[in-house]
Scaffold this motif. Structure first.
Motif, PDB file in Angstrom:
ATOM      1  N   TYR A  72       7.493 -38.766 -56.011  1.00 51.06           N
ATOM      2  CA  TYR A  72       6.136 -38.968 -55.485  1.00 51.06           C
ATOM      3  C   TYR A  72       5.923 -38.069 -54.270  1.00 51.06           C
ATOM      4  O   TYR A  72       6.819 -37.901 -53.431  1.00 51.06           O
ATOM      5  N   SER A  73       4.722 -37.483 -54.175  1.00 50.54           N
ATOM      6  CA  SER A  73       4.354 -36.714 -52.985  1.00 50.54           C
ATOM      7  C   SER A  73       2.837 -36.709 -52.861  1.00 50.54           C
ATOM      8  O   SER A  73       2.107 -36.931 -53.834  1.00 50.54           O
ATOM      9  N   GLU A  74       2.355 -36.454 -51.655  1.00 49.36           N
ATOM     10  CA  GLU A  74       0.917 -36.351 -51.420  1.00 49.36           C
ATOM     11  C   GLU A  74       0.686 -35.437 -50.228  1.00 49.36           C
ATOM     12  O   GLU A  74       1.579 -35.233 -49.388  1.00 49.36           O
ATOM     13  N   SER A 127       0.342 -46.301 -50.501  1.00 48.89           N
ATOM     14  CA  SER A 127      -0.454 -45.312 -49.792  1.00 48.89           C
ATOM     15  C   SER A 127      -1.928 -45.511 -50.102  1.00 48.89           C
ATOM     16  O   SER A 127      -2.287 -46.060 -51.150  1.00 48.89           O
ATOM     17  N   GLN A 178      -2.417 -36.107 -54.778  1.00 54.47           N
ATOM     18  CA  GLN A 178      -1.211 -36.905 -55.005  1.00 54.47           C
ATOM     19  C   GLN A 178      -0.538 -36.413 -56.279  1.00 54.47           C
ATOM     20  O   GLN A 178      -1.206 -36.150 -57.280  1.00 54.47           O
ATOM     21  N   CYS A 179       0.782 -36.259 -56.234  1.00 51.69           N
ATOM     22  CA  CYS A 179       1.563 -35.881 -57.414  1.00 51.69           C
ATOM     23  C   CYS A 179       2.637 -36.926 -57.677  1.00 51.69           C
ATOM     24  O   CYS A 179       3.314 -37.367 -56.743  1.00 51.69           O
ATOM     25  N   HIS A 226      -2.684 -46.873 -53.694  1.00 45.97           N
ATOM     26  CA  HIS A 226      -1.630 -46.635 -54.676  1.00 45.97           C
ATOM     27  C   HIS A 226      -0.385 -47.427 -54.301  1.00 45.97           C
ATOM     28  O   HIS A 226       0.009 -47.483 -53.148  1.00 45.97           O
ATOM     29  N   ASN A 228       6.611 -46.706 -53.038  1.00 51.76           N
ATOM     30  CA  ASN A 228       5.548 -46.010 -52.316  1.00 51.76           C
ATOM     31  C   ASN A 228       4.282 -46.853 -52.255  1.00 51.76           C
ATOM     32  O   ASN A 228       3.862 -47.431 -53.258  1.00 51.76           O
ATOM     33  N   ASP A 270      -7.442 -35.475 -50.315  1.00 48.47           N
ATOM     34  CA  ASP A 270      -6.028 -35.708 -50.588  1.00 48.47           C
ATOM     35  C   ASP A 270      -5.695 -35.357 -52.036  1.00 48.47           C
ATOM     36  O   ASP A 270      -6.528 -35.502 -52.939  1.00 48.47           O
ATOM     37  N   GLU A 329      -3.474 -48.621 -59.133  1.00 49.50           N
ATOM     38  CA  GLU A 329      -4.450 -47.825 -58.399  1.00 49.50           C
ATOM     39  C   GLU A 329      -5.726 -48.642 -58.254  1.00 49.50           C
ATOM     40  O   GLU A 329      -6.330 -49.035 -59.258  1.00 49.50           O
ATOM     41  N   ILE A 383      -5.057 -42.934 -50.424  1.00 53.14           N
ATOM     42  CA  ILE A 383      -5.454 -41.534 -50.419  1.00 53.14           C
ATOM     43  C   ILE A 383      -6.969 -41.444 -50.403  1.00 53.14           C
ATOM     44  O   ILE A 383      -7.664 -42.299 -50.957  1.00 53.14           O
TER      45      ILE A 383
END
Length: 241
Positions: A129-131, A82, A90-91, A74, A80, A88, A102, A84
């Motif tokens: 963004y968070s994961e 990352s 992801q939001c 991502h 960001n 995992d 992606e 995943i």
């Protein structure tokens, strides 16, 4: 209570991507399935090795990616980057606007995931963004809270009155879920085979219920499920704020 069978979902095969649409999406349109409560999209995607979606925009949506198998790279306009993997979550809050890509991070293995879109509580939120990783042990034979409105129990936070639970249910085991009369529930079978209140569900199937009696989910084989506790279906005025 209503059942959405896997075989009745929208389906597209782009060669590098197989995608099943629980609700109307891009070229698939069914006026009976435009969403449920604040749920707008549940796409089950299988992406070939090294393939994926180039940079594309989103706005005014809460986007959740639930990884089932493989790896996903991502990258977004918020800075960001990352990778995943299975387990995992992801939001991403698209809010005023986010551009992201992606891609399957593997050159040999397919990536299997669920992408979920939820209407936010209001428009033009600040993007975010968070994961997080949720272990098999955390989900084994119990409801593991993975996404919520308030971020309780170390869940990821989104801007909507939704609680999203995941479980990996062992064969012949059962879980109950008590639904409040003023709430709706959506259960997505990600893998396996279960019985819910007498209804037989296979991988890809889903169950919707509004203010129903408590649900009892029995695993016929080892199964992985997502359960969405939602505002009561039919009472939500999207973007009322």
């Amino acid at each position: 209570m209503k059942i959405r069978k896997s075989a009745d979902r929208g389906y597209v095969n782009h060669g590098w991507l197989e995608s099943y649409h629980s609700f109307s999406f891009t070229g698939y349109y069914d006026p009976a399935y435009m969403g449920y409560s604040v749920l707008r999209v549940i796409n089950e995607d299988v992406i070939d090795a090294g393939q994926g979606f180039g940079m594309h925009p989103h706005k005014n949506m809460e986007i959740i990616t639930y990884m089932l198998q493989g790896e996903l790279h991502h990258e977004d306009s918020l800075g960001n980057t990352s990778v995943i993997k299975a387990g995992d979550v992801q939001c991403m809050t698209a809010g005023t606007g986010v551009v992201h890509s992606e891609f399957n991070a593997s050159n040999t293995q397919k990536t299997h995931l669920l992408q979920i879109w939820i209407f936010p509580e209001r428009k033009l939120l600040d993007p975010g963004y968070s994961e997080s990783h949720f272990t098999r042990a955390q989900k084994q034979d119990c409801w593991c809270l993975i996404v919520s409105h308030d971020g309780r129990e170390n869940s990821l936070k989104i801007h909507q009155d939704v609680s999203l639970f995941a479980t990996i249910l062992s064969v012949d085991n059962a879980l109950d879920y008590a639904l409040h009369p003023d709430r709706s529930v959506y259960v997505q079978v990600a893998a396996g085979e279960v019985e819910v209140c007498g209804q037989h569900l296979l991988a890809g199937d889903a169950l919707m219920a509004d203010g129903a009696k408590p649900l009892t989910i029995n695993a016929i084989v080892q199964s992985e499920l997502l359960l969405f506790d939602l505002p009561l279906h039919g009472t939500i005025d999207i973007f009322q704020q």
